[in-house]
Design a protein around this motif. Structure first.
Motif, PDB file in Angstrom:
ATOM      1  N   ARG A  20       0.839  -1.208   0.000  1.00  0.00           N
ATOM      2  CA  ARG A  20       0.000   0.000   0.000  1.00  0.00           C
ATOM      3  C   ARG A  20       0.873   1.258   0.000  1.00  0.00           C
ATOM      4  O   ARG A  20       0.606   2.215  -0.728  1.00  0.00           O
ATOM      5  CB  ARG A  20      -0.927  -0.036   1.214  1.00  0.00           C
ATOM      6  N   ALA A  21       1.937   1.241   0.786  1.00  0.00           N
ATOM      7  CA  ALA A  21       2.832   2.410   0.856  1.00  0.00           C
ATOM      8  C   ALA A  21       3.533   2.649  -0.478  1.00  0.00           C
ATOM      9  O   ALA A  21       3.662   3.790  -0.928  1.00  0.00           O
ATOM     10  CB  ALA A  21       3.855   2.216   1.969  1.00  0.00           C
ATOM     11  N   SER A  22       3.963   1.584  -1.124  1.00  0.00           N
ATOM     12  CA  SER A  22       4.636   1.718  -2.423  1.00  0.00           C
ATOM     13  C   SER A  22       3.700   2.294  -3.473  1.00  0.00           C
ATOM     14  O   SER A  22       4.119   3.054  -4.337  1.00  0.00           O
ATOM     15  CB  SER A  22       5.149   0.364  -2.920  1.00  0.00           C
ATOM     16  N   MET A  23       2.431   1.912  -3.375  1.00  0.00           N
ATOM     17  CA  MET A  23       1.477   2.401  -4.361  1.00  0.00           C
ATOM     18  C   MET A  23       1.419   3.927  -4.341  1.00  0.00           C
ATOM     19  O   MET A  23       1.397   4.569  -5.387  1.00  0.00           O
ATOM     20  CB  MET A  23       0.098   1.819  -4.115  1.00  0.00           C
ATOM     21  N   TYR A  24       1.434   4.514  -3.162  1.00  0.00           N
ATOM     22  CA  TYR A  24       1.375   5.971  -3.081  1.00  0.00           C
ATOM     23  C   TYR A  24       2.671   6.637  -3.542  1.00  0.00           C
ATOM     24  O   TYR A  24       2.666   7.808  -3.891  1.00  0.00           O
ATOM     25  CB  TYR A  24       0.999   6.422  -1.667  1.00  0.00           C
ATOM     26  N   PHE A  25       3.742   5.868  -3.588  1.00  0.00           N
ATOM     27  CA  PHE A  25       4.984   6.402  -4.148  1.00  0.00           C
ATOM     28  C   PHE A  25       4.834   6.591  -5.654  1.00  0.00           C
ATOM     29  O   PHE A  25       5.319   7.558  -6.229  1.00  0.00           O
ATOM     30  CB  PHE A  25       6.154   5.457  -3.835  1.00  0.00           C
ATOM     31  N   TYR A  26       4.128   5.655  -6.300  1.00  0.00           N
ATOM     32  CA  TYR A  26       3.975   5.678  -7.758  1.00  0.00           C
ATOM     33  C   TYR A  26       2.733   6.422  -8.240  1.00  0.00           C
ATOM     34  O   TYR A  26       2.714   6.938  -9.352  1.00  0.00           O
ATOM     35  CB  TYR A  26       3.931   4.247  -8.303  1.00  0.00           C
TER      36      TYR A  26
END
Length: 172
Positions: A20-26
């Motif tokens: 979930r955290a990585s998704m907001y990075f992209y």
């Protein structure tokens, strides 16, 4: 059936293979992530549709293969596809992606119908007009069945295969 509002960023991240955290990075929003995931999902459909258009198999076999491949995409990505299609009028990029993908599938259906002997003319009983109807019938049928169960999707695929075969003049 899950709606876009009920679809969480965790749902999207899980299907995209991200945390979930990585998704907001992209991605800056749930909509942006949905568009990217849907684009990846429909690319597989596009590849399978292009393969169906070029399939040298007899029309009966080409139809069975195309329907099975489409069913498999809906089985694997049904939730994302349903949510994306529901949002296609609100998110223009999704509507465009789906329309472009449908046109590739319509081209494949048309090619198979012509190979089966359906006349290639501009009338309502011409191969392209019939391909449009078959394509959208498959989309709606798979949309609904994929929300019910894998068994419903299998039954829907078989029904779509029979209808497409009959439109092609092939005994199902």
């Amino acid at each position: 059936m899950k709606s876009f509002d009920a679809l969480t960023t965790s749902d999207i991240a899980e299907r995209a293979g991200f945390s979930r955290a990585s998704m907001y990075f992209y991605f800056s929003s749930k909509q942006e992530a949905l568009v990217a995931l849907f684009a990846r999902t429909v690319e597989a459909l596009r590849e399978k549709s292009r393969a169906a258009a070029d399939d040298p198999a007899a029309p009966r076999d080409a139809i069975a293969t195309a329907v099975a491949r489409t069913r498999d995409r809906w089985r694997e990505h049904g939730l994302i596809m349903r949510v994306a299609l529901d949002q296609s009028s609100n998110i223009p990029e999704i509507g465009t992606l789906w329309t472009e993908t449908a046109e590739i599938f319509i081209d494949a259906i048309t090619a198979i119908l012509v190979r089966a002997g359906v006349a290639s003319h501009d009338g309502p009983d011409g191969a392209r007009a019939l391909a449009h109807a078959v394509c959208w019938m498959i989309e709606r049928t798979f949309y609904r069945a994929s929300a019910i169960s894998p068994e419903a999707l299998d039954q829907a695929a078989e029904t779509c295969r029979v209808v497409w075969s009959r439109v092609a003049g092939i005994e199902a």
